[in-house]
Design a protein around this motif. Structure first.
Motif, mmCIF file in Angstrom:
data_model
loop_
_atom_site.group_PDB
_atom_site.id
_atom_site.type_symbol
_atom_site.label_atom_id
_atom_site.label_comp_id
_atom_site.label_asym_id
_atom_site.label_seq_id
_atom_site.Cartn_x
_atom_site.Cartn_y
_atom_site.Cartn_z
ATOM 1 N N LEU A 1 0.850 -1.199 0.000
ATOM 2 C CA LEU A 1 0.000 0.000 0.000
ATOM 3 C C LEU A 1 0.890 1.256 0.000
ATOM 4 N N TYR A 2 1.958 1.194 0.785
ATOM 5 C CA TYR A 2 2.919 2.310 0.794
ATOM 6 C C TYR A 2 3.450 2.548 -0.620
ATOM 7 N N LYS A 3 3.821 1.454 -1.285
ATOM 8 C CA LYS A 3 4.378 1.581 -2.651
ATOM 9 C C LYS A 3 3.367 2.249 -3.591
ATOM 10 N N TYR A 4 2.115 1.793 -3.506
ATOM 11 C CA TYR A 4 1.080 2.390 -4.371
ATOM 12 C C TYR A 4 0.973 3.900 -4.133
ATOM 13 N N LYS A 5 0.924 4.253 -2.832
ATOM 14 C CA LYS A 5 0.639 5.654 -2.513
ATOM 15 C C LYS A 5 1.860 6.565 -2.676
ATOM 16 N N TYR A 6 3.005 6.122 -2.168
ATOM 17 C CA TYR A 6 4.143 7.043 -2.090
ATOM 18 C C TYR A 6 5.190 6.848 -3.183
ATOM 19 N N ILE A 7 5.209 5.693 -3.830
ATOM 20 C CA ILE A 7 6.185 5.496 -4.916
ATOM 21 C C ILE A 7 5.466 5.704 -6.256
ATOM 22 N N GLU A 8 4.281 5.090 -6.370
ATOM 23 C CA GLU A 8 3.571 5.180 -7.656
ATOM 24 C C GLU A 8 2.589 6.355 -7.708
ATOM 25 N N GLY A 9 2.358 6.996 -6.566
ATOM 26 C CA GLY A 9 1.507 8.193 -6.530
ATOM 27 C C GLY A 9 0.038 7.922 -6.796
ATOM 28 N N LYS A 10 -0.399 6.683 -6.514
ATOM 29 C CA LYS A 10 -1.831 6.391 -6.703
ATOM 30 C C LYS A 10 -2.627 7.046 -5.573
ATOM 31 N N ARG A 11 -3.798 7.518 -5.911
ATOM 32 C CA ARG A 11 -4.590 8.248 -4.917
ATOM 33 C C ARG A 11 -5.695 7.401 -4.331
ATOM 34 N N GLU A 12 -5.931 7.638 -3.038
ATOM 35 C CA GLU A 12 -7.046 7.003 -2.343
ATOM 36 C C GLU A 12 -8.276 7.851 -2.604
#
Ligand code: SF4
Length: 239
Positions: free
Chosen positions: A22-33
């Protein structure tokens, strides 16, 4: 999205501890919740209180900021939006009543701290900082949700802990306390700065930071049912 792995804040640490992927999605790939009603209302309440304390501090005016600061995103229908709007209004009416009794002076809102610990940069933003008549300080984090455990000692909170450490390390506020203000319950819980275990808090941050730097993004599927990415994550386990 720029992400320096040596720069840590509570949200990053919380996300990584929930699930490294989840960290990777949000902070590395910049995916938004996406926003959901509870998080959207949280934004509206925080924005309202920030503007109120910045511009007025007159409790009779508090609700006049609510409409301007209201965020309409994250609701499935106009009816749902109205239902949550009224919940927020009730919280703010109670907050305004509490304001008439306040003895402290609001020094600042949404103030950012930043300090170094070795190669690590730690930062955070605190909702409200008050000064008491005796000269001591209070750093306050608003909690607008109802899914909180009010029996947990606040000294166990990593979030409040890093705020207490940040207030001392970055702003040199020696005498004071850190407080959760549970706006939905009209309750506060506090502990003096020195009651938080600074060494343990920094260790938790840095050990988590080291895993982030090592790019260990092994999924933790224990939280998939409540994860905002569970419909678009190939590692999701919903059975
Ligand atoms: S769905 Fe599960 S595995 Fe995927 S990011 Fe969320 S918590 Fe992690």
């Amino acid at each position: 999205m720029q992400n320096d792995p040596h720069e840590l804040n509570f949200s990053k640490i919380k996300t990584y501890r929930e699930c490294p992927l989840l960290y990777k999605y949000k902070y590395i790939e910049g995916k938004r919740e996406g926003l959901v009603p509870a998080s959207s209302l949280g934004v509206s309440i925080h924005r309202t209180l920030e503007e109120y304390h910045r511009q007025s501090n007159d409790p009779s005016e508090l609700l006049s900021y609510y409409d301007d600061m209201w965020l309409g995103a994250g609701y499935a229908s106009a009816g749902e939006q109205m239902e949550w709007y009224l919940k927020g209004k009730k919280m703010l009416e109670t907050y305004a009543q509490r304001e008439y009794e306040r003895k402290t002076t609001v020094d600042s809102t949404e103030r950012e701290f930043i300090f170094q610990e070795g190669e690590w940069t730690l930062r955070g933003k605190i909702d409200r900082i008050d000064k008491h008549p005796d000269g001591s300080w209070e750093v306050i984090d608003y909690k607008t949700g109802t899914d909180v455990d009010l029996t947990q000692p606040v000294t166990d909170s990593l979030q409040l802990g890093i705020y207490a450490v940040g207030a001392r390390r970055a702003w040199h506020l020696e005498r004071g306390k850190a407080t959760f203000y549970f706006v939905a319950f009209d309750r506060t819980q506090s502990a003096p700065f020195e009651a938080f275990d600074e060494q343990k808090i920094l260790e938790t941050f840095i050990k988590t930071g080291e895993k982030i730097v090592a790019q260990d993004f092994t999924p933790n599927t224990a939280n998939c049912a409540n994860c905002p990415f569970n419909t678009r994550c190939e590692s999701a386990c919903l059975s």
